[in-house]
Design an enzyme around this catalytic site. Sequence first.
Site, PDB file in Angstrom:
ATOM      1  N   LEU A 154       0.844  -1.197   0.000  1.00 53.74           N
ATOM      2  CA  LEU A 154       0.000   0.000   0.000  1.00 53.74           C
ATOM      3  C   LEU A 154       0.878   1.246   0.000  1.00 53.74           C
ATOM      4  O   LEU A 154       1.885   1.303   0.711  1.00 53.74           O
ATOM      5  CB  LEU A 154      -0.857   0.029   1.264  1.00 53.74           C
ATOM      6  CG  LEU A 154      -1.791  -1.154   1.480  1.00 53.74           C
ATOM      7  CD1 LEU A 154      -2.372  -1.113   2.892  1.00 53.74           C
ATOM      8  CD2 LEU A 154      -2.901  -1.132   0.433  1.00 53.74           C
ATOM      9  N   ASP A 189       3.249  -5.726   2.817  1.00 53.83           N
ATOM     10  CA  ASP A 189       3.575  -4.663   3.782  1.00 53.83           C
ATOM     11  C   ASP A 189       4.140  -5.204   5.097  1.00 53.83           C
ATOM     12  O   ASP A 189       4.307  -4.447   6.051  1.00 53.83           O
ATOM     13  CB  ASP A 189       2.323  -3.831   4.084  1.00 53.83           C
ATOM     14  CG  ASP A 189       2.016  -2.856   2.958  1.00 53.83           C
ATOM     15  OD1 ASP A 189       2.888  -2.026   2.648  1.00 53.83           O
ATOM     16  OD2 ASP A 189       0.915  -2.938   2.374  1.00 53.83           O
ATOM     17  N   GLU A 203       5.969  -2.983  12.918  1.00 56.10           N
ATOM     18  CA  GLU A 203       5.476  -2.205  14.069  1.00 56.10           C
ATOM     19  C   GLU A 203       3.947  -2.176  14.133  1.00 56.10           C
ATOM     20  O   GLU A 203       3.368  -2.081  15.218  1.00 56.10           O
ATOM     21  CB  GLU A 203       5.993  -0.760  13.969  1.00 56.10           C
ATOM     22  CG  GLU A 203       5.481   0.159  15.061  1.00 56.10           C
ATOM     23  CD  GLU A 203       5.992   1.583  14.904  1.00 56.10           C
ATOM     24  OE1 GLU A 203       6.767   2.003  15.765  1.00 56.10           O
ATOM     25  OE2 GLU A 203       5.625   2.265  13.918  1.00 56.10           O
ATOM     26  N   ASP A 204       3.304  -2.277  12.965  1.00 55.54           N
ATOM     27  CA  ASP A 204       1.840  -2.142  12.944  1.00 55.54           C
ATOM     28  C   ASP A 204       1.109  -3.371  13.479  1.00 55.54           C
ATOM     29  O   ASP A 204      -0.088  -3.311  13.729  1.00 55.54           O
ATOM     30  CB  ASP A 204       1.372  -1.836  11.515  1.00 55.54           C
ATOM     31  CG  ASP A 204       1.858  -0.465  11.071  1.00 55.54           C
ATOM     32  OD1 ASP A 204       1.863   0.456  11.924  1.00 55.54           O
ATOM     33  OD2 ASP A 204       2.245  -0.323   9.903  1.00 55.54           O
ATOM     34  N   ARG A 242      -3.676  -6.167   5.256  1.00 54.21           N
ATOM     35  CA  ARG A 242      -2.655  -6.408   6.281  1.00 54.21           C
ATOM     36  C   ARG A 242      -3.193  -7.213   7.466  1.00 54.21           C
ATOM     37  O   ARG A 242      -2.439  -7.556   8.381  1.00 54.21           O
ATOM     38  CB  ARG A 242      -2.076  -5.072   6.776  1.00 54.21           C
ATOM     39  CG  ARG A 242      -1.463  -4.231   5.672  1.00 54.21           C
ATOM     40  CD  ARG A 242      -0.537  -3.168   6.201  1.00 54.21           C
ATOM     41  NE  ARG A 242       0.538  -3.766   6.972  1.00 54.21           N
ATOM     42  CZ  ARG A 242       1.416  -3.082   7.692  1.00 54.21           C
ATOM     43  NH1 ARG A 242       1.343  -1.771   7.713  1.00 54.21           N
ATOM     44  NH2 ARG A 242       2.360  -3.688   8.383  1.00 54.21           N
ATOM     45  N   ARG A 280      -6.339   4.365  10.101  1.00 55.85           N
ATOM     46  CA  ARG A 280      -6.107   2.945  10.380  1.00 55.85           C
ATOM     47  C   ARG A 280      -6.613   2.511  11.765  1.00 55.85           C
ATOM     48  O   ARG A 280      -6.916   1.349  11.978  1.00 55.85           O
ATOM     49  CB  ARG A 280      -4.611   2.640  10.275  1.00 55.85           C
ATOM     50  CG  ARG A 280      -4.027   2.882   8.889  1.00 55.85           C
ATOM     51  CD  ARG A 280      -4.503   1.852   7.902  1.00 55.85           C
ATOM     52  NE  ARG A 280      -4.037   2.104   6.558  1.00 55.85           N
ATOM     53  CZ  ARG A 280      -2.867   1.710   6.077  1.00 55.85           C
ATOM     54  NH1 ARG A 280      -2.036   1.044   6.842  1.00 55.85           N
ATOM     55  NH2 ARG A 280      -2.535   1.975   4.833  1.00 55.85           N
ATOM     56  N   HIS A 337      -0.163   7.568  10.420  1.00 57.38           N
ATOM     57  CA  HIS A 337      -0.122   7.056  11.793  1.00 57.38           C
ATOM     58  C   HIS A 337       0.371   8.136  12.756  1.00 57.38           C
ATOM     59  O   HIS A 337       1.091   9.052  12.350  1.00 57.38           O
ATOM     60  CB  HIS A 337       0.869   5.889  11.885  1.00 57.38           C
ATOM     61  CG  HIS A 337       0.421   4.632  11.222  1.00 57.38           C
ATOM     62  ND1 HIS A 337       1.119   4.050  10.190  1.00 57.38           N
ATOM     63  CD2 HIS A 337      -0.640   3.833  11.451  1.00 57.38           C
ATOM     64  CE1 HIS A 337       0.494   2.940   9.816  1.00 57.38           C
ATOM     65  NE2 HIS A 337      -0.581   2.790  10.558  1.00 57.38           N
ATOM     66  N   CYS A 372       8.567   2.069  11.986  1.00 59.98           N
ATOM     67  CA  CYS A 372       7.669   0.975  11.593  1.00 59.98           C
ATOM     68  C   CYS A 372       8.409  -0.271  11.129  1.00 59.98           C
ATOM     69  O   CYS A 372       7.811  -1.325  10.969  1.00 59.98           O
ATOM     70  CB  CYS A 372       6.649   1.430  10.559  1.00 59.98           C
ATOM     71  SG  CYS A 372       7.359   2.197   9.151  1.00 59.98           S
TER      72      CYS A 372
END
Length: 258
Positions: free
Chosen positions: A22, A64, A69-70, A89, A134, A165, A253
């Site tokens: 993305l 991704d 980190e996400d 994701r 998000r 973010h 990230c």
Amino acid sequence: MPLGLYTKAIVRRPSASFVNGLTRSELGPPDMELALAQHRTYVGALEDCNLMVQELEAKEEFPDSTFIEDTAVMFPDFALITRPGAESRRGEVELMKRLFGRIGFPCETIDSGTLDGGDVIVLDDHVYIGLSKRTNSGGARTFGRILDNHGYKWTVVPIPNEALHLREVVNYIGNRILVCAPSMAMRNELESFDKLIVPDDEAHCANMLAIGDNVLIPMGAPKTLKKLSRMNYKRIIELDISEFQKMDGGLTCLSLRS
Ligand code: CIR
């Protein structure tokens, strides 16, 4: 956890499918060879900051997934498994559940709403949760209930539309200082901190990463670099992460620290 005093990091190597991830930036497709080289340099920088780095294998099915980190938020006694806001994701978190399951590390899970780890800043016993495209209010509330049970305080911080973010625009860099993009400098929720406000033309460097008395900063921010050099860091490490920036990623990230 003492602020910024990490001992470990988990990273995931970028996959060949990374180019299909993305992105909203219009910087063109990443050069994979360069991305892999930049990733190796990033890992080396974490090791230079005395972190023990666990490198996970690339996952082709999740373009991704190098933005690890996400997918989770680390606490001393548990990991929070997130529920990423981007459909493509969502499945990445299963990899993290399995990883922590294998070593028997306790996990909590966001099971309603959405929440990306890039929207979370943990400062000792206080957690800041960005409301973004998000992370929605349902995800923030679900996380808040988990934090209540573990004895943490938490604060929700709305972020501007143009940011992806919270950590794109705010990061903690030690000594009660937040580095902030100009859009976040006046937010009430963050008023108890001192601020290092980055100029608009260096906005990308609000995503810097302090590790103990070292700080990692993305290339191309000479004014901020000069300010940092007057502060008390042992080392300021400038890193070229151009290929990750093409996919809307930054320094924080690319790793999960604990
Ligand atoms: C995404 O859109 O999800 C990735 N291309 C970039 C994620 C960056 N994550 C972060 O800043 N925490």
